[in-house]
Scaffold this motif. Structure first.
Motif, PDB file in Angstrom:
ATOM      1  N   GLY A  29       3.381   1.817  -2.125  1.00 53.63           N
ATOM      2  CA  GLY A  29       4.444   1.630  -3.086  1.00 53.63           C
ATOM      3  C   GLY A  29       3.806   1.656  -4.457  1.00 53.63           C
ATOM      4  O   GLY A  29       2.819   2.319  -4.678  1.00 53.63           O
ATOM      5  N   LEU A  30       4.369   0.913  -5.350  1.00 43.92           N
ATOM      6  CA  LEU A  30       3.817   0.945  -6.690  1.00 43.92           C
ATOM      7  C   LEU A  30       2.712  -0.066  -6.876  1.00 43.92           C
ATOM      8  O   LEU A  30       1.983  -0.034  -7.846  1.00 43.92           O
ATOM      9  CB  LEU A  30       4.937   0.717  -7.696  1.00 43.92           C
ATOM     10  N   ILE A  31       2.618  -0.988  -5.937  1.00 43.12           N
ATOM     11  CA  ILE A  31       1.557  -1.989  -6.034  1.00 43.12           C
ATOM     12  C   ILE A  31       0.332  -1.445  -5.324  1.00 43.12           C
ATOM     13  O   ILE A  31       0.383  -1.170  -4.135  1.00 43.12           O
ATOM     14  CB  ILE A  31       1.998  -3.316  -5.415  1.00 43.12           C
ATOM     15  N   PRO A  32      -0.757  -1.277  -6.047  1.00 44.86           N
ATOM     16  CA  PRO A  32      -1.914  -0.606  -5.455  1.00 44.86           C
ATOM     17  C   PRO A  32      -2.579  -1.442  -4.374  1.00 44.86           C
ATOM     18  O   PRO A  32      -2.507  -2.667  -4.374  1.00 44.86           O
ATOM     19  CB  PRO A  32      -2.843  -0.399  -6.641  1.00 44.86           C
ATOM     20  N   ILE A  33      -3.230  -0.751  -3.476  1.00 45.18           N
ATOM     21  CA  ILE A  33      -3.920  -1.394  -2.369  1.00 45.18           C
ATOM     22  C   ILE A  33      -5.145  -2.136  -2.877  1.00 45.18           C
ATOM     23  O   ILE A  33      -5.533  -3.155  -2.355  1.00 45.18           O
ATOM     24  CB  ILE A  33      -4.321  -0.343  -1.329  1.00 45.18           C
ATOM     25  N   ASN A  84       0.862  -1.164   0.000  1.00 43.64           N
ATOM     26  CA  ASN A  84       0.000   0.000   0.000  1.00 43.64           C
ATOM     27  C   ASN A  84       0.895   1.208   0.000  1.00 43.64           C
ATOM     28  O   ASN A  84       1.599   1.438   0.929  1.00 43.64           O
ATOM     29  CB  ASN A  84      -0.881   0.001   1.235  1.00 43.64           C
TER      30      ASN A  84
END
Lengths: 264, 264
Positions: B162-166, B160
């Motif tokens: 970073g670049l990886i969406p929540i 959450n």
DNA sequence: CAAATTTGTGAAAAGATTGCCAGAATTTCC
DNA sequence: GGAAATTCTGGCAATCTTTTCACAAATTTG
């Protein structure tokens, strides 16, 4: 301030508002996940672009948050230091007088747990990383999607409890924190301290699965993993008192993960 | 090429990959219990200097990452295109055969969200800028500080923020990583841990085909090829829950390769 | 079209997780 | 100090998940 307007209703409004999102998000999220909240979460928005600040403020208020806006980093720092009454900080990085990253560094020692959500311009991912490295909790990229913003705000507020409501209701279960009173359907439920703490965490995360390790961390106040089935045992104790035979179940098992509180 | 590929598991892969095989440094051991807690992050290091590569690999592995090393840009590109099996790319700019910036430009269209961390020599700020402009997410300058490296790697991989969406949305399917909630059209979808991990990988690669072996590597956290049709079996389980009759299909078969998630 | 290859399906075995219990250890309260 | 309440442990049974395997269905190839 339309504080008590149920969040579920507010979500309907959300679907009417045309999303400024680059990606088409599902209609409204259909969030049955936030149940009656009885306290207002206070959000400080530090944003120098007036129109974005206005948008954020309006949307957050529509969804039951109390919002203050500040336009530069220095004023924000002063305000935070004199008044520690915020549950969440939303922060633009490019700020007059004191930039966002410096602001985070200044406030972190004083407010180690205050959730900080950073907003950055697109194509500035190195800023994003710098923000996270320096202590931000989450990061959003412009243009901002309303659904994503709300999801993240809620996730952040849920994480460390945020501001704890005095009482909460899930289905026919009411939970009064200050006088430690719990009732279901008028029937008084007596809980031991640990049982109460466990149900408290479940209530704060009503509608969302809570992992076993998160429960252990928060209820037993430790950083490690449970080495026994203590969480399960206590879940049974609480279940025996909350979910009587004949009543619809409120405490559900999420296999391979943990438990979830909610009507179903 | 003095490969360290003395790991037994690498055998099968070597025979299948046509070009020069990368060094396989992934630690084996499919541990069912720990995959639920923290999925092992897979990092591809593209670095031509053997000693630096070794250092990076050793440190990252010590901190719980699975690491592969490739020594030139062309092989890296092939490997990436063949299997979308990585969570992070660490990239030297000066590479044999295909330089780092070209590599980024080649892979960005296919992997728009793959975090890329670039490593540059000191005094080459124009390279740094070029890298960020062409799609890198972050930049480190030699000599590399271990703490800095780990902080930035973690920042890039943060679920959450970073670049990886929540949470992600594909068509009418919404996927909430953080709290393990999946919905389609408002209908709640309950997934077992493995089913959830499988759909997670599909979501992260939505719109692009994912090879069966990449799925196996990432979902089963292993370096070898599947010896049964386990991937297909789980794809059926997930399909049965996600694609109900009457709804448009989201999980498509890519014959001879794998599967793809997306409306179509 | 038939054969060969690849993918989908059902069912049962193997493996893990969770529910549940009884009793031991600890704390609280009188 | 002793009784009562609360917290914790370990083991077994019940339940659910994961894996395997044999075969059916679908698709490609010759």
């Amino acid at each position: 301030m339309n504080d008590l307007s149920s969040i579920a209703e507010a979500d309907k409004i959300e679907s009417k508002i045309k999303s400024k999102s680059p990606i088409q998000l599902s209609k409204g999220g259909t969030n049955l996940t936030d149940f009656n909240r009885t306290t207002t979460r206070r959000v400080l928005v530090v944003e120098d672009d007036a129109s974005l600040a206005g948008f954020l403020s309006a949307e957050l208020q529509d969804h039951g948050f109390a919002v203050d806006i500040i336009r530069d980093g220095e004023t924000a720092l002063n305000k935070l230091m004199e008044k520690s009454a915020y549950d969440l900080l939303i922060l633009e990085l490019n700020l007059p007088k004191l930039d966002g990253i410096s602001l985070i560094k200044h406030i972190r020692p004083t407010f180690p747990r205050l959730p900080v959500l950073v907003v950055t311009a697109r194509n500035r991912t190195e800023d994003k990383v710098a923000a996270l490295v320096s202590g931000a909790d989450d990061c959003l990229t412009k243009p901002i999607s309303l659904a994503e913003l709300l999801a993240r705000v809620r996730a952040l507020l849920r994480r460390n409890g945020g501001l704890i409501p005095i009482s909460s209701t899930v289905g026919d279960l009411t939970f009064h924190r200050e006088d430690r009173r719990v009732e279901r359907n008028g029937r008084r439920i007596e809980l031991t301290p640990r049982e109460f703490a466990l149900l408290d965490v479940m209530i704060q995360n009503a509608g969302h699965p809570v992992s076993r390790s998160a429960l252990f961390e928060r209820v037993w106040n430790t950083a490690s993993e449970p080495s026994t089935n203590i969480v399960d045992v206590y879940m049974k104790y609480v279940r025996d008192k909350v979910d009587h035979p004949g009543e619809p179940r409120l405490l559900h098992t999420v296999r391979g993960f943990g438990y979830e509180l909610g009507p179903k």
